[in-house]
Design a protein around this motif. Structure first.
Motif, PDB file in Angstrom:
ATOM      1  N   HIS A   1       6.997  29.082  -9.717  1.00  0.00           N
ATOM      2  CA  HIS A   1       7.530  30.097 -10.220  1.00  0.00           C
ATOM      3  C   HIS A   1       7.586  30.616 -11.105  1.00  0.00           C
ATOM      4  O   HIS A   1       7.955  32.187 -11.555  1.00  0.00           O
ATOM      5  CB  HIS A   1       9.322  29.477  -9.818  1.00  0.00           C
ATOM      6  N   GLN A   2       6.822  30.211 -12.009  1.00  0.00           N
ATOM      7  CA  GLN A   2       6.092  30.930 -13.885  1.00  0.00           C
ATOM      8  C   GLN A   2       5.447  32.430 -12.723  1.00  0.00           C
ATOM      9  O   GLN A   2       5.623  32.832 -13.493  1.00  0.00           O
ATOM     10  CB  GLN A   2       6.174  30.173 -14.264  1.00  0.00           C
TER      11      GLN A   2
ATOM     12  N   SER B   1      10.642  27.606  -0.073  1.00  0.00           N
ATOM     13  CA  SER B   1      11.132  25.827  -0.119  1.00  0.00           C
ATOM     14  C   SER B   1       9.551  24.975   0.385  1.00  0.00           C
ATOM     15  O   SER B   1       9.395  24.062   0.429  1.00  0.00           O
ATOM     16  CB  SER B   1      11.948  25.358  -0.253  1.00  0.00           C
TER      17      SER B   1
ATOM     18  N   LYS C   1       3.076  18.688 -18.240  1.00  0.00           N
ATOM     19  CA  LYS C   1       4.917  18.725 -18.400  1.00  0.00           C
ATOM     20  C   LYS C   1       4.839  18.168 -20.020  1.00  0.00           C
ATOM     21  O   LYS C   1       5.708  19.270 -20.602  1.00  0.00           O
ATOM     22  CB  LYS C   1       5.479  17.437 -17.786  1.00  0.00           C
TER      23      LYS C   1
ATOM     24  N   LYS D   1       8.354  23.099  -9.278  1.00  0.00           N
ATOM     25  CA  LYS D   1       9.184  23.913  -8.399  1.00  0.00           C
ATOM     26  C   LYS D   1       8.856  25.323 -10.078  1.00  0.00           C
ATOM     27  O   LYS D   1       9.259  26.227  -9.691  1.00  0.00           O
ATOM     28  CB  LYS D   1      10.685  24.412  -8.028  1.00  0.00           C
ATOM     29  N   ASN D   2       9.035  25.068 -10.902  1.00  0.00           N
ATOM     30  CA  ASN D   2       9.281  25.870 -11.751  1.00  0.00           C
ATOM     31  C   ASN D   2       8.421  26.478 -12.857  1.00  0.00           C
ATOM     32  O   ASN D   2       7.721  27.857 -12.893  1.00  0.00           O
ATOM     33  CB  ASN D   2      10.561  25.266 -13.479  1.00  0.00           C
ATOM     34  N   PHE D   3       7.137  25.411 -12.484  1.00  0.00           N
ATOM     35  CA  PHE D   3       5.529  25.673 -11.995  1.00  0.00           C
ATOM     36  C   PHE D   3       5.686  27.089 -12.036  1.00  0.00           C
ATOM     37  O   PHE D   3       4.779  28.555 -12.296  1.00  0.00           O
ATOM     38  CB  PHE D   3       5.091  24.387 -12.648  1.00  0.00           C
TER      39      PHE D   3
ATOM     40  N   SER E   1      10.506  17.484  -7.865  1.00  0.00           N
ATOM     41  CA  SER E   1      10.411  18.941  -7.149  1.00  0.00           C
ATOM     42  C   SER E   1      10.310  19.786  -8.190  1.00  0.00           C
ATOM     43  O   SER E   1      10.095  21.542  -8.404  1.00  0.00           O
ATOM     44  CB  SER E   1      11.818  18.564  -6.169  1.00  0.00           C
ATOM     45  N   ASP E   2      11.440  19.748  -9.506  1.00  0.00           N
ATOM     46  CA  ASP E   2      12.137  21.085 -10.146  1.00  0.00           C
ATOM     47  C   ASP E   2      11.518  21.263 -10.840  1.00  0.00           C
ATOM     48  O   ASP E   2      10.121  22.192 -11.771  1.00  0.00           O
ATOM     49  CB  ASP E   2      13.292  20.323 -11.995  1.00  0.00           C
ATOM     50  N   ASP E   3      10.323  20.068 -11.302  1.00  0.00           N
ATOM     51  CA  ASP E   3       9.198  20.578 -12.417  1.00  0.00           C
ATOM     52  C   ASP E   3       8.004  21.051 -11.669  1.00  0.00           C
ATOM     53  O   ASP E   3       7.648  22.188 -12.467  1.00  0.00           O
ATOM     54  CB  ASP E   3       8.289  19.067 -13.173  1.00  0.00           C
TER      55      ASP E   3
ATOM     56  N   ASN F   1       7.356  33.722  -6.477  1.00  0.00           N
ATOM     57  CA  ASN F   1       8.402  32.675  -6.233  1.00  0.00           C
ATOM     58  C   ASN F   1       7.650  32.396  -4.743  1.00  0.00           C
ATOM     59  O   ASN F   1       6.894  33.549  -3.884  1.00  0.00           O
ATOM     60  CB  ASN F   1       9.737  33.067  -5.649  1.00  0.00           C
TER      61      ASN F   1
ATOM     62  N   GLY G   1       3.724  23.793 -19.131  1.00  0.00           N
ATOM     63  CA  GLY G   1       3.394  24.667 -18.619  1.00  0.00           C
ATOM     64  C   GLY G   1       2.516  25.424 -18.324  1.00  0.00           C
ATOM     65  O   GLY G   1       2.091  26.196 -17.347  1.00  0.00           O
TER      66      GLY G   1
END
Length: 195
Positions: A10-11, A17, A52, A6-8, A2-4, A14, A76
């Motif tokens: 959001h770069q 969810s 990643k 989401k962070n990708f 999820s964090d991977d 936004n 990234g």
């Protein structure tokens, strides 16, 4: 995951969810071994790849079979034979892992279907295309205006430990010089204490 993901995402933009969850369902965690291909010349690719960790290169073969590295992709980055997938044609470029690579693989055509259903994903797709265009433009500008030494120093800024991760042959190919020329550049920079 999820964090991977989401962070990708959001770069670039936004996203809600719900949209992040939809995208997560599209991709699967994947590992590539060094020298493993994501896509080979002549194949009809289906997948994009979100890195990643590790390094993937894209490269061509010129008339005499010499490899010409076009780009390096690192953590990234999103990569894959995009132009081939967009045109539904065989790839004209190889995409190969240079190190062990971890990341997320997704079906490009399923992603395109989702962009028709979800406006937020369409905006994300536009942002990734803009980013790819700007990177390609910078590569062309660098090759046109910078010396091999300057391009090497720029590469070292972007990937500081590049010399420890991949072969000098691959770095030289990216710089469009011979490994011998790269060795001379490195020796000169060391003597001048520039790295």
């Amino acid at each position: 995951m999820s964090d991977d993901i989401k962070n990708f995402l959001h770069q670039y933009i936004n996203l809600s969810s719900d949209i992040v969850s939809i995208f997560e369902d599209l991709v699967v965690f994947t590992e590539l071994e060094p020298s493993e291909f994501l896509t080979k010349i002549g194949e009809f690719p289906n997948d994009f790849f979100i890195i990643k960790s590790g390094i993937i290169r894209s490269y061509l073969l010129n008339e005499n079979g010499t490899e010409a590295t076009r780009a390096f992709f690192t953590a990234g980055d999103i990569t894959g034979a995009s132009s081939a997938m967009m045109r539904r044609m065989p790839s004209e470029v190889n995409y190969q892992a240079l190190t062990k690579v971890t990341g997320y693989k997704g079906d490009f055509y399923k992603f395109l279907e989702l962009t028709l259903q979800y406006h937020e994903l369409s905006l994300f797709y536009i942002k990734t295309l803009e980013n790819a265009y700007l990177k390609a433009e910078n590569i062309i500008l660098d090759v046109s205006t910078l010396s091999a030494t300057e391009r090497y120093l720029d590469l070292k800024k972007r990937i500081p430990n590049i010399d420890d991760l991949i072969t000098q042959r691959n770095i030289a190919s990216y710089l469009n010089i011979s490994p011998v020329q790269l060795s001379r550049i490195r020796k000169k920079l060391i003597n001048e204490k520039l790295f």
